[in-house]
Design a protein around this motif. Sequence first.
Motif, mmCIF file in Angstrom:
data_model
loop_
_atom_site.group_PDB
_atom_site.id
_atom_site.type_symbol
_atom_site.label_atom_id
_atom_site.label_comp_id
_atom_site.label_asym_id
_atom_site.label_seq_id
_atom_site.Cartn_x
_atom_site.Cartn_y
_atom_site.Cartn_z
ATOM 1 N N SER A 194 26.602 74.695 14.220
ATOM 2 C CA SER A 194 26.247 75.928 14.917
ATOM 3 C C SER A 194 27.489 76.790 15.107
ATOM 4 C CB SER A 194 25.612 75.605 16.266
ATOM 5 O OG SER A 194 26.446 74.744 17.017
ATOM 6 N N ILE A 195 27.364 78.093 14.793
ATOM 7 C CA ILE A 195 28.484 79.033 14.859
ATOM 8 C C ILE A 195 28.153 80.125 15.870
ATOM 9 C CG2 ILE A 195 30.014 80.556 13.560
ATOM 10 C CD1 ILE A 195 28.884 79.283 10.980
ATOM 11 N N LEU A 196 29.075 80.393 16.764
ATOM 12 C CA LEU A 196 28.959 81.525 17.670
ATOM 13 C C LEU A 196 30.043 82.528 17.287
ATOM 14 C CD1 LEU A 196 27.600 82.778 20.159
ATOM 15 C CD2 LEU A 196 29.292 81.602 21.587
ATOM 16 N N PHE A 197 29.609 83.656 16.720
ATOM 17 C CA PHE A 197 30.540 84.678 16.258
ATOM 18 C C PHE A 197 30.437 85.867 17.212
ATOM 19 C CE2 PHE A 197 31.635 87.980 12.821
ATOM 20 C CZ PHE A 197 32.997 87.813 13.032
ATOM 21 N N VAL A 198 31.533 86.131 17.943
ATOM 22 C CA VAL A 198 31.503 87.113 19.034
ATOM 23 C C VAL A 198 32.280 88.365 18.640
ATOM 24 C CG1 VAL A 198 31.891 87.505 21.494
ATOM 25 C CG2 VAL A 198 31.434 85.188 20.656
ATOM 26 N N GLN A 199 31.578 89.494 18.732
ATOM 27 C CA GLN A 199 32.184 90.807 18.517
ATOM 28 C C GLN A 199 32.382 91.489 19.879
ATOM 29 O OE1 GLN A 199 32.981 92.792 15.676
ATOM 30 N NE2 GLN A 199 32.872 90.935 14.435
ATOM 31 N N PRO A 200 33.135 92.586 19.949
ATOM 32 C CA PRO A 200 33.338 93.241 21.246
ATOM 33 C C PRO A 200 32.042 93.639 21.946
ATOM 34 C CG PRO A 200 34.933 94.060 19.661
ATOM 35 C CD PRO A 200 33.986 93.188 18.901
ATOM 36 N N SER A 201 31.051 94.125 21.187
ATOM 37 C CA SER A 201 29.788 94.543 21.790
ATOM 38 C C SER A 201 28.644 94.179 20.864
ATOM 39 C CB SER A 201 29.796 96.053 22.054
ATOM 40 O OG SER A 201 29.774 96.759 20.825
ATOM 41 N N LEU A 202 27.423 94.291 21.366
ATOM 42 C CA LEU A 202 26.250 93.998 20.542
ATOM 43 C C LEU A 202 26.126 94.992 19.392
ATOM 44 C CD1 LEU A 202 23.580 93.009 23.218
ATOM 45 C CD2 LEU A 202 24.449 91.563 21.368
ATOM 46 N N ASP A 203 26.482 96.240 19.635
ATOM 47 C CA ASP A 203 26.446 97.225 18.545
ATOM 48 C C ASP A 203 27.429 96.843 17.444
ATOM 49 O OD1 ASP A 203 24.526 98.724 19.787
ATOM 50 O OD2 ASP A 203 25.942 100.100 20.743
ATOM 51 N N ASP A 204 28.631 96.389 17.839
ATOM 52 C CA ASP A 204 29.599 95.922 16.841
ATOM 53 C C ASP A 204 29.052 94.716 16.093
ATOM 54 O OD1 ASP A 204 31.586 97.833 17.486
ATOM 55 O OD2 ASP A 204 32.236 96.629 19.187
ATOM 56 N N ALA A 205 28.348 93.838 16.809
ATOM 57 C CA ALA A 205 27.790 92.637 16.178
ATOM 58 C C ALA A 205 26.761 93.013 15.115
ATOM 59 C CB ALA A 205 27.163 91.745 17.247
ATOM 60 N N ARG A 206 25.876 93.935 15.447
ATOM 61 C CA ARG A 206 24.854 94.356 14.471
ATOM 62 C C ARG A 206 25.505 95.021 13.259
ATOM 63 N NH1 ARG A 206 22.539 96.145 19.477
ATOM 64 N NH2 ARG A 206 20.850 94.741 20.128
ATOM 65 N N LYS A 207 26.491 95.863 13.524
ATOM 66 C CA LYS A 207 27.166 96.562 12.435
ATOM 67 C C LYS A 207 27.883 95.583 11.516
ATOM 68 C CE LYS A 207 30.546 100.255 11.632
ATOM 69 N NZ LYS A 207 31.472 101.224 12.295
ATOM 70 N N PHE A 208 28.586 94.615 12.094
ATOM 71 C CA PHE A 208 29.325 93.648 11.288
ATOM 72 C C PHE A 208 28.357 92.790 10.469
ATOM 73 C CE2 PHE A 208 31.939 90.009 10.248
ATOM 74 C CZ PHE A 208 33.194 90.559 10.055
ATOM 75 N N SER A 209 27.231 92.441 11.068
ATOM 76 C CA SER A 209 26.256 91.619 10.363
ATOM 77 C C SER A 209 25.701 92.353 9.149
ATOM 78 C CB SER A 209 25.119 91.238 11.310
ATOM 79 O OG SER A 209 24.139 90.499 10.631
ATOM 80 N N ARG A 210 25.356 93.636 9.324
ATOM 81 C CA ARG A 210 24.771 94.404 8.215
ATOM 82 C C ARG A 210 25.788 94.721 7.123
ATOM 83 N NH1 ARG A 210 22.572 97.507 12.469
ATOM 84 N NH2 ARG A 210 24.124 99.123 11.977
ATOM 85 N N LEU A 211 27.009 95.114 7.548
ATOM 86 C CA LEU A 211 27.974 95.636 6.590
ATOM 87 C C LEU A 211 28.896 94.582 5.992
ATOM 88 C CD1 LEU A 211 29.011 98.971 8.372
ATOM 89 C CD2 LEU A 211 27.185 98.567 6.706
ATOM 90 N N ARG A 212 29.066 93.451 6.659
ATOM 91 C CA ARG A 212 30.034 92.474 6.151
ATOM 92 C C ARG A 212 29.394 91.117 5.825
ATOM 93 N NH1 ARG A 212 35.227 94.230 6.999
ATOM 94 N NH2 ARG A 212 35.652 92.764 5.306
ATOM 95 N N ILE A 213 28.618 90.583 6.761
ATOM 96 C CA ILE A 213 28.067 89.248 6.544
ATOM 97 C C ILE A 213 26.934 89.275 5.511
ATOM 98 C CG2 ILE A 213 26.822 87.334 7.628
ATOM 99 C CD1 ILE A 213 28.437 87.820 10.142
ATOM 100 N N ALA A 214 26.025 90.215 5.644
ATOM 101 C CA ALA A 214 24.906 90.285 4.693
ATOM 102 C C ALA A 214 25.383 90.482 3.248
ATOM 103 C CB ALA A 214 23.939 91.398 5.112
ATOM 104 N N PRO A 215 26.315 91.410 2.966
ATOM 105 C CA PRO A 215 26.814 91.525 1.583
ATOM 106 C C PRO A 215 27.511 90.263 1.088
ATOM 107 C CG PRO A 215 27.317 93.520 2.819
ATOM 108 C CD PRO A 215 26.813 92.513 3.803
ATOM 109 N N MET A 216 28.248 89.559 1.986
ATOM 110 C CA MET A 216 28.918 88.327 1.551
ATOM 111 C C MET A 216 27.891 87.292 1.116
ATOM 112 S SD MET A 216 31.342 85.665 3.703
ATOM 113 C CE MET A 216 29.992 85.106 4.748
ATOM 114 N N ILE A 217 26.825 87.120 1.897
ATOM 115 C CA ILE A 217 25.794 86.148 1.547
ATOM 116 C C ILE A 217 25.101 86.556 0.248
ATOM 117 C CG2 ILE A 217 23.577 85.184 2.282
ATOM 118 C CD1 ILE A 217 24.602 85.433 5.182
#
Length: 640
Positions: free
Chosen positions: A103-126
Amino acid sequence: MKPTTKKSTAKLNAAIAPAIRNFKPPEDLTVAEWADRHRRLSPENSAESGPWRTSRTPYLREPMEAFTDPKIRKIVMVAASQVGKSELELNIIGYIIDQDPGSILFVQPSLDDARKFSRLRIAPMIRDSKVLRAKVSDVKSKDSGNTILQKSFPGGMLTITGSNSASALASTPARYILGDERDRWAVSAGAEGDPWALAEARQATFYNAKAVEVSTPTIKGASNIESSYYLGTQERWCHQCPECGEYGEITFDRVHFEHTVAKVRGKKAYKIVGPITWCCPSCGCIVPEEKMRKQPAKWIAENPAAYDEGVRSFWLNAFSSPWTPWEKIALKFLQAKDDPQKLKVVYNTLLGELWEDRGDIADEDTMLARREDYGTNADGSPVEVPEGVLVLTCGVDTQDNRLEYEVVGHGFYGETWGIKKGYIMGKPDTDEVWQQLDDVIDHVYRFNDGKGLRISITCVDSGGHYTQEVYTRCRERKNKRVFAIKGKGGDGIPFVTPPSKVPIKDNKRITCWLYTLGVDAGKETIMSSLKVQEAGPKYCHFPIHESCGYDTYYFNGLLSERLELTQTKRGNQWHWVKIPGHNRNEALDCRNYANAGLKIIDPDMFAVERRLKNVQETPQTKPAQRRKPKPAARNYFDEW
């Protein structure tokens, strides 16, 4: 029982394969090796899309390999922008999903940052990495169990959240914790407290837990990533000098360049002239950028003992980035140097350094370098009072467990000399403490020629928990000109006002003289004087000898505050506030009280100088007037 056939064996294997696949041990790969083999850079996020090459950013190899080191439980990376620190986190996430799930807990400064990072960085990597695409379902697929903020995979789940989300931080058990841009996190996750502490509490049940903390540095003393860095191995990326072979870090103060400036439509335009070079701190040789980029480099730890505690920390600036030429950094600095807010961005994102906002006041290192040698006596001892000092005053700050004092020398036109800064440990209600203060006050401070000065006045802070004790002790020493003072902040309050009599322990018959000081006015004078660069009027001198007490701690306290415009109910007002990282301001207070002492006695400096030089003042007398002769007695006989 039917005989086993190849067909039935294949069916059995197909049935149990998904169940036992999760028990397969991870390959013998480090994160760096996994990234070189399986990671692909996405075209929307990288100018060099395609297979990942650790050789392109060699400084990331050891931080990535540290993650698979069984002795390391935490990795801290302090880095400038655009050096690959986000790729470090992405490679670690990819490795966990593919090789060592949990289990991984990946913490960004805010929830908006978390959503942005997920869409723009994690999703393309996968999407672009085959092994990850096979294990993590797309968000849009039916019954995938995945959302933008949660990614399921065999053996674990990636939860992406913001530091301001108390529910996610407090309720999700996690073997792995990754914190991005730590210095931009919320101070508290709702009302739950420190987000990092909440996140770490989720790892309590995992013996093999790992944590990664990454951020660009921000403000000195208020930086969470700075604090974490100093708990680790404190490693810096250093290059080998081609001349002497020693390794040194490439920092901005060792980079040299020449530039020209021209005005285009009223704006300054800068241009770098000639090559940009680096000066080796070991041999002083000048090496051009092109040559330094080809030199061997490695991480050098300043605190290697932290390795045994399981914490490796790394600090990296943009001079080592393959995508950032040194000329760009130099130009960005020149364009921002006259604007503190822009300069702060350059310090944090390019120079990879902490920012300390002082306005135009020097820092501790500059003040330390400015210290002077007042001279040496015939017996080898340092001269206590240099030439130019005419009056000595003492400022005393009262703390619960000590008295702090400074003896200051004053000359013509506001020029000052630090004479002695010291501490008297002990509670201020004990005789021993005040007897030691008497030793300071009664001491004769000598010039090089043997002449001496005594302290003319001592101002003792009466604030805090020992007010009545200070009143009593100052009353006992009024013949030595030891007076109690009380500081009062606020704009427009005079530095010194006439004293008032205050009763001691509510006894109106027993009183003490109390001076009220406008401390804001005094601080403004001190900071103005510290800006003076040449000896003379208002210049501040400080001795270099260790016994005098003018060390880093002193200057950290002297430079502990700055003037800020703040919003109040009465409108915008200026207030003195502590600079982050400067928790003690006693040195500033002592200097303020000592300066107030001079203002109180208001000596005739010219008369003091004449007395010191044994110049006899000849009183000016009026020239003798010739007396008019008295008229002779009238003799009537003479008239005939």
